[in-house]
Design an enzyme around this catalytic site. Structure first.
Site, PDB file in Angstrom:
ATOM      1  N   ASP A 536      63.301 125.866  53.085  1.00 42.42           N
ATOM      2  CA  ASP A 536      63.104 124.433  52.869  1.00 42.42           C
ATOM      3  C   ASP A 536      63.694 124.031  51.530  1.00 42.42           C
ATOM      4  O   ASP A 536      63.983 124.879  50.678  1.00 42.42           O
ATOM      5  CB  ASP A 536      61.610 124.093  52.936  1.00 42.42           C
ATOM      6  CG  ASP A 536      60.791 124.953  51.984  1.00 42.42           C
ATOM      7  OD1 ASP A 536      60.915 124.757  50.756  1.00 42.42           O
ATOM      8  OD2 ASP A 536      60.028 125.831  52.447  1.00 42.42           O
ATOM      9  N   GLU A 616      86.791 151.066  59.930  1.00 44.50           N
ATOM     10  CA  GLU A 616      85.792 150.031  59.641  1.00 44.50           C
ATOM     11  C   GLU A 616      85.747 149.751  58.135  1.00 44.50           C
ATOM     12  O   GLU A 616      85.645 148.593  57.710  1.00 44.50           O
ATOM     13  CB  GLU A 616      84.411 150.462  60.151  1.00 44.50           C
ATOM     14  CG  GLU A 616      84.282 150.363  61.659  1.00 44.50           C
ATOM     15  CD  GLU A 616      82.986 150.981  62.181  1.00 44.50           C
ATOM     16  OE1 GLU A 616      82.368 150.380  63.064  1.00 44.50           O
ATOM     17  OE2 GLU A 616      82.610 152.079  61.710  1.00 44.50           O
TER      18      GLU A 616
END
Ligand code: DGJ
Length: 748
Positions: A536, A616
């Site tokens: 928030d 990777e």
């Protein structure tokens, strides 16, 4: 001036760049709400409304015999009261000394202040004096004397109006607030839809759009924090509004505790929206001279669709809510060991991860849960914020120094609000646990909550964390909280004041965060509530980023990040690349897709590098180089949602430089179909006259062997900004499942 006051007619008009807000104190001294919407002049809009005698909608005594059309039940009001003839949802309910719950507010005066007001002890939008103005409207109950001050902050450039309320009891009798909202907004007419965001742990911020129907709709939390379940942010929009068209309003509650946002369409088809602290767990006694500030709401209006609502809030949160050194600065690319090791690590293992991460270009190592007390699993030791030197094989200082000696910054995980039954802190302070006397409080993740409403607990935690971090090279703190609160009770509050607990807890949390961020201004704090359980604008005032979700699955993250993007900027959300099969869903997605999705936030990794192949690792190196190259654009650019993960095959978003000179478009095929229809992207935020070249970003070039690229990607092919806006370009087809593309658009 953003505030225009017609003293003679007592009309207050607030003007932002593109919106107008108007109120009027009428002949009865009732503060009416007259208008909020597209920018217009400051003439009296209340004259345009129609009043009639409505049966069963009574009239205030002073006017009842003269004018039966005048009813609190149908007037558009600025701050509505319970118990005196307004039968809709109301913003204020007060219990008087005689036990009655009736109040009425009448206008008494106003004040204008230069700059933006601040709220003691609560987060609030801030601005330079030349960026904002404040209007204060004073109301009072002529019977009880209760005073209500309505605060308005006007940030003209970003089309933001903030609202907050201060309530004072100047009288000698105690008054008890039973409900005290921060905002009441009445719309005289209009058919609206409202967009809210629901979810659960690991699956937050799901988008939901509904008609505002007759009756009451609401979202809220009684969980102690803003919660995974509903976000304290909603959008109201006219029927048919979309990303680029239509009237819309955004409301973001700058608060991390229990909240309620309600909408009611009434008997006359008017809509009322109320936002504030959730009244279910709330009551607050105001004795003589006491005041209570209620948290702030940010409101914004756009006549050009929801996209502008998001951009207004993004800018405001970035520039006027987040604070400190890190608000605009590129955040370090981090690696967190949670999904790599969980609780099962040694100091050597952590150093190894940090060393390998360094070789790939990662900048910060964050040590997650399990480094303190006797914390071998989630059943013990919360509260014992002393390093487990046996497990680490050294002191915290030595560990941090060994990691920083590798050229990596060091970060640490904390959960200061949690307490385990099996902890030294509980054994020495059993009374510090939140719980009602004589009852065993409910466990969640095997833990309890520390009573942060108590000043002694706050002070203890401030001191403990200061002692822990002092003298150690810590650059990052992840502030977690892994359960919701229940059994609400504080031993420090009288029985008649237990309704204050939930709000006092949040005030306590804010105080601790304020002190610690003040003491350690160099540290980047990341908030976390078991993922997005406290996502928030209030938390963003203290921690400029929040861990978005405990789901790191790239495809699930698409909808979580899509939902979050409506109210929160990219800079607000931590996003990580993790291993496959994904630990939460078991889904396998390409590393390039995981990178692309994580680059829509504050980028990092959460995996065991030692389990990666050489290819990777090489790809991760490339991802990191790419993120560094585009980080300013990503963190501070204008964000556009192009297509939704909830529809079609491909989720597309765009981040454009505010100057229009470049944009980065990301596209992820969340669904794969045979013989697919082309995915077209209409690009926003570019300059119509300029010519642009499209290219796949470096890390995606090799993913497109032997295929034809759409027009615009070829050497010498350019497209004008106007054509990209009106016609758009076609996203390259998917070469494999969950394919992603990053497309860089640059003016030539
Ligand atoms: C919940 C967080 O969201 C995770 O990232 C991790 O930090 C765990 N808590 C640790 O307990």
């Amino acid at each position: 001036m953003a505030i225009i006051i017609d003293d003679q007619h007592r009309i207050f008009t607030l003007q932002t760049k593109n919106s107008t807000y108007q109120m009027k104190a009428d002949a009865q001294n009732v503060l009416l709400h007259s208008y909020y919407g597209e920018k217009t002049d400051s003439s009296d809009k209340s004259l345009l409304y129609w009043r009639a005698d409505r049966g069963f909608s009574g009239n205030p005594y002073e006017i009842g015999k003269l004018d039966r059309t005048y009813s609190m039940d149908s007037l558009a009001q600025e701050y509505s009261c319970f118990g005196t003839g307004d039968y809709r949802i109301t913003s204020l309910r007060v219990q008087n000394k005689d036990g009655s719950q009736v109040s009425q507010l009448r206008y008494v005066g106003y004040e204008v202040q230069e700059g933006k007001y601040a709220i003691p002890g609560l987060p609030a939008v801030y601005a330079q004096n030349d960026e904002a103005d404040t209007l204060i409207l004073r109301l009072a109950d002529p019977y009880s004397g209760l005073e209500v001050e309505l605060y308005y902050g006007i940030l003209t450039e970003t089309d933001i109006i903030t609202r907050a309320v201060k309530i004072t009891n100047p009288g000698t009798d105690d008054l008890v607030l039973q409900k005290a909202a921060s905002m009441n907004l009445d719309f005289e007419y209009g058919d609206f839809q409202w967009i809210s965001f629901y979810g659960r742990h690991s699956m937050e911020m799901n988008f939901q759009k509904e008609h505002i129907h007759h009756g009451i709709q609401s979202v809220g939390s009684v969980r102690g924090s803003s919660s995974h379940q509903y976000n304290p942010f909603v959008i109201l929009c006219e029927d048919g509004a979309n990303e680029t068209m239509g009237s819309c309003y955004g409301f973001s509650f700058v608060y991390s505790g229990e909240f309620l946002i309600e909408a009611e369409k009434d008997q006359l088809d008017r809509t009322r929206l109320i936002c504030g602290i959730h009244p279910d767990n709330f009551s607050w006694t105001l004795s003589h001279g006491d005041s209570l500030w209620l948290p702030e709401v940010m409101m914004t209006y756009s006549g050009n669709g929801i996209g502008t609502i998001s951009q207004n809030l993004h800018k405001t949160i970035r520039e006027h809510v987040c604070r400190g050194k890190w608000k605009n600065k590129r955040r370090p690319i981090l690696i967190n060991n949670w999904e790599a090791t969980y609780f099962n690590f040694t100091g050597e293992k952590l150093i190894e991860i940090a060393k390998q991460a360094k070789t790939l270009g990662i900048e910060l190592f964050a040590m997650d849960d399990g480094w303190f007390g006797n914390r071998q699993n989630d059943d013990a030791a919360l509260g014992d914020w002393f390093p487990n030197e046996e497990k680490l094989g050294c002191t915290l200082k030595e560990l941090a120094e060994r990691i920083t000696a590798e050229g990596m910054q060091f970060g640490i995980w904390l959960e200061p609000e949690g307490i385990s039954e099996d902890s030294d802190l509980y054994r020495s302070h059993p009374d510090w646990v939140v719980g009602a006397p004589g009852r065993k409080p409910c466990l969640s993740r095997c833990q309890w909550i520390l009573d942060f409403s108590r000043t002694d607990v706050q002070d203890y935690m401030i001191e403990r964390i200061c002692n822990l971090l002092d003298g150690i090279p810590v650059s990052f703190v992840k502030w977690d909280c892994n359960r919701a609160i229940c059994d609400k009770y504080s031993g420090m509050l009288d029985s008649s004041r237990q309704g204050e607990f939930a709000h006092r807890y949040v005030l306590g949390l804010y105080r601790v965060l304020e002190k610690l961020t003040e003491k350690f201004p160099e540290i980047l704090f990341e908030g976390c509530g078991g993922g997005g359980g406290r996502f928030d604008a209030g938390m963003l005032y203290y921690t400029p980023q929040l861990w978005g979700s405990d789901t790191t699955d790239a495809i699930e993250r698409l909808s979580i990040q899509y939902g979050a993007s409506f109210g929160y900027p990219v800079s607000a959300m931590g996003t990580h690349v993790s291993m496959v099969p994904n630990h939460q869903t078991g889904r396998v997605t390409p590393l390039s897709t995981r990178g692309c999705v994580a680059m829509a936030g504050m980028f990092g990794y959460e995996l065991d590098i030692s389990k990666l192949s050489a290819e990777e690792k090489a790809e991760i190196k490339e991802q990191i180089a790419l993120y560094k190259k585009y980080s300013d654009l990503i963190q501070n650019g204008d964000y556009y949602r192009i297509s939704s993960p909830l529809e079609g095959m491909c989720t597309v978003w765009e981040i454009a430089h505010p100057s229009g000179k470049e944009a980065l478009v990301s596209a992820v095929y969340h669904h794969v179909q045979a013989n697919p229809a082309p995915i077209r992207v209409k690009v926003q935020g570019l300059n119509d006259e300029a010519s642009y070249q499209l290219s796949l970003t470096e890390n995606f070039k090799e993913n497109y062997p032997n295929r034809r690229l759409p027009y615009g990607f070829g050497a010498g092919e350019t497209i004008t900004g106007a054509a990209l806006k009106q016609v758009g370009f076609v996203v390259p087809e998917a070469a494999n499942g969950f394919q992603a593309w990053q497309i860089y658009i640059c003016a030539k």
